[in-house]
Design a protein around this motif. Structure first.
Motif, PDB file in Angstrom:
ATOM      1  N   ALA A   1     -10.022  47.762  11.741  1.00 42.94           N
ATOM      2  CA  ALA A   1     -11.131  46.920  12.218  1.00 42.94           C
ATOM      3  C   ALA A   1     -12.009  47.695  13.195  1.00 42.94           C
ATOM      4  N   MET A   2     -13.315  47.540  13.049  1.00 40.52           N
ATOM      5  CA  MET A   2     -14.282  48.149  13.952  1.00 40.52           C
ATOM      6  C   MET A   2     -14.483  47.204  15.147  1.00 40.52           C
TER       7      MET A   2
ATOM      8  N   THR B   1     -14.799  41.699  17.723  1.00 39.52           N
ATOM      9  CA  THR B   1     -15.626  40.722  18.445  1.00 39.52           C
ATOM     10  C   THR B   1     -15.757  39.442  17.638  1.00 39.52           C
ATOM     11  N   HIS B   2     -15.979  39.575  16.346  1.00 36.11           N
ATOM     12  CA  HIS B   2     -16.119  38.403  15.482  1.00 36.11           C
ATOM     13  C   HIS B   2     -14.799  37.613  15.432  1.00 36.11           C
ATOM     14  N   LEU B   3     -13.683  38.323  15.304  1.00 35.16           N
ATOM     15  CA  LEU B   3     -12.390  37.637  15.287  1.00 35.16           C
ATOM     16  C   LEU B   3     -12.141  36.900  16.600  1.00 35.16           C
TER      17      LEU B   3
END
Length: 144
Positions: A26-27, A32-34
């Motif tokens: 994951a980047m 951040t989205h998670l």
């Protein structure tokens, strides 16, 4: 047409998002989205008004839906900026020449200009001669 129907939503996680289940590849933006999705899930908010709307402005500040709407707006902004940077990066790569293209342009049919002859102009300061430190070209009056 209902404006909420066309809006991207962070919710709809159905309990699947947890911060401890971050994929190893994951980047930063993915994390951040998670995080945003897990916070929405933790607050138990399923409906919220659009950030900046009249309904959002009229909500009590302590209402978790106010935070979720703000979080959604921040996440949508982050994704928008990311797309802008990705597009700009792709465009820049399309414009840049590769080293092989530069070498090919220097040889073969590439046109080059003749060297420019420096000329001092009256009223202007002396010109430093390239490659000859401390030497200057100055304008000299000629009398004929």
């Amino acid at each position: 047409m209902n404006p909420r129907a066309t809006r991207t939503r962070l919710a709809d996680t159905a309990g699947r998002v947890r911060l401890h289940s971050i994929p190893p590849d994951a980047m930063a933006g993915d994390v951040t989205h998670l995080r945003a999705r897990s916070q929405v899930e933790a607050l138990g908010v399923t409906e919220w008004p659009e950030y900046g709307s009249t309904a959002w402005l009229q909500m009590p500040p302590a209402d978790p839906a106010v935070y979720v709407a703000t979080l959604e707006a921040a996440e949508l902004h982050r994704m928008h900026v990311r797309r802008l940077y990705e597009d700009a990066h792709t465009e820049a790569l399309n414009v840049l020449q590769t080293a092989a293209e530069v070498r090919a342009a220097r040889t073969g049919t590439a046109r080059t200009r003749e060297p420019h002859t420096l000329t001092a102009t009256p009223g202007w300061p002396p010109i430093q001669i390239p490659g000859r430190p401390g030497e200057y070209l100055t304008h000299q009056e000629t009398s004929e």
